[in-house]
Design a protein around this motif. Structure first.
Motif, short mmCIF file in Angstrom:
data_model
loop_
_atom_site.label_atom_id
_atom_site.label_comp_id
_atom_site.label_asym_id
_atom_site.label_seq_id
_atom_site.Cartn_x
_atom_site.Cartn_y
_atom_site.Cartn_z
N THR A 104 0.83 -1.20 0.00
CA THR A 104 0.00 0.00 0.00
C THR A 104 0.86 1.26 0.00
O THR A 104 1.86 1.35 0.72
CB THR A 104 -0.91 0.03 1.23
OG1 THR A 104 -0.12 0.00 2.43
CG2 THR A 104 -1.86 -1.16 1.25
N SER A 156 -2.94 -1.72 -3.03
CA SER A 156 -3.80 -0.54 -3.05
C SER A 156 -3.00 0.74 -2.93
O SER A 156 -1.99 0.81 -2.22
CB SER A 156 -4.80 -0.63 -1.88
OG SER A 156 -5.62 0.50 -1.83
N GLU A 189 -6.85 -2.41 -6.03
CA GLU A 189 -7.73 -1.24 -6.13
C GLU A 189 -6.98 0.07 -5.88
O GLU A 189 -5.99 0.12 -5.14
CB GLU A 189 -8.87 -1.35 -5.11
CG GLU A 189 -9.79 -2.54 -5.35
CD GLU A 189 -10.96 -2.60 -4.38
OE1 GLU A 189 -11.91 -3.35 -4.65
OE2 GLU A 189 -10.92 -1.90 -3.35
#
Length: 275
Positions: free
Chosen positions: A75, A116, A138
């Motif tokens: 992330t 992400s 995502e």
């Protein structure tokens, strides 16, 4: 030789590992081809990487992350492919570089992951997400920086199903993809390399039927270089015979195909005439 010549990655993570808030640069002086930056081996569990800047400047640029374990979160990282894909070749010959060692993020038989809010700058390939389960991909920004020939595409794939026979429970949402503006001479960048494809075993071709004689059909392929294998399915995708499926039992060329039984009379030919 250098120490790097004996290792497969700059960082190999174990269980319950967290990397956060620092930069890694693989310099052009690196002599090991396709040196991975961070590798999570199959035996590893629970890995987090956040706030990293990974800049890969070496020849034969490779993976920023190779993930093969269970339980991972990538992330808020910035990942940059700067070096060439297969030195000293550039342009069409760079397509000779191996795909998976040349992709920025490579998943292989991994499970239970989050990717992400990362930014990926890529020249060779952004990602291959292969035979992995329960993964969220995502809110990432994926930017191609190569203005000329891109050697590889990007895939959510099932290449290695003989070792890991599933690739299920995915969420791919709210990502942004971009490439350099189109200019004449860069057609391969836009026409031949996928932004996101779901690749499985085998392949497919599409075309139009030009003649039907009993169980034999003649095809005008749109893109197809080799004849279909025996056992391949022939499916009518459009027209009044749409939905009919037959099995290929033989081929005499890539345009002449034998089926297990004829298509029915509703299947139309290339110019609209019925058989």
């Amino acid at each position: 030789g250098r120490a790097e010549d004996t290792v497969s990655a700059a960082i190999i993570v174990g269980n319950s590992t967290k990397l956060t808030g620092f930069a890694i640069v693989i310099t052009p002086n690196t002599t090991k081809a396709q040196l991975q930056t961070v590798w999570m081996p199959p035996s590893s569990t629970s890995f987090e990487a956040s706030g990293l800047t990974i800049r890969m400047e070496q020849n034969n640029v490779s993976n920023a992350f190779k993930i093969e374990g269970k339980g991972f979160e990538l992330t808020g990282n910035m990942l940059q492919q700067i070096g060439p894909c297969i030195y000293p070749n550039y342009g069409p010959l760079s397509d000779h570089s191996p795909f998976q060692p040349s992709t920025t993020v490579y998943l292989h038989a991994s499970q239970n992951g989050l990717i992400s809010n990362n930014v990926l700058y890529w020249r060779c390939s952004a990602y291959d997400l292969d035979t992995s389960d329960n993964v969220v991909f995502e809110n990432n920004t994926i930017i191609c920086t190569e203005p000329k020939v891109v050697p590889h595409g990007n895939s959510l794939s099932t290449y290695d199903t003989h070792n890991h026979p599933s690739s299920i429970h995915w969420s791919v949402a709210r990502n942004s993809w971009s490439r350099p503006p189109y200019t004449k001479g860069t057609e391969q960048n836009w026409r031949q390399r996928e932004t996101l494809t779901t690749d499985g075993g085998g392949s497919f071709g599409s075309g139009k039927i030009t003649s039907i004689t009993g169980n034999s059909i003649e095809m005008d392929w749109l893109v197809w270089s080799t004849q279909p294998a025996i056992g391949t399915s022939a499916l009518i995708l459009n027209g009044t015979g749409m939905g009919q499926i037959r099995t290929v039992t033989g081929t005499t060329s890539n345009t002449t195909i034998q089926l297990d039984r004829p298509f029915d009379k509703f299947v139309c030919l290339l110019k609209g005439a019925r058989p």
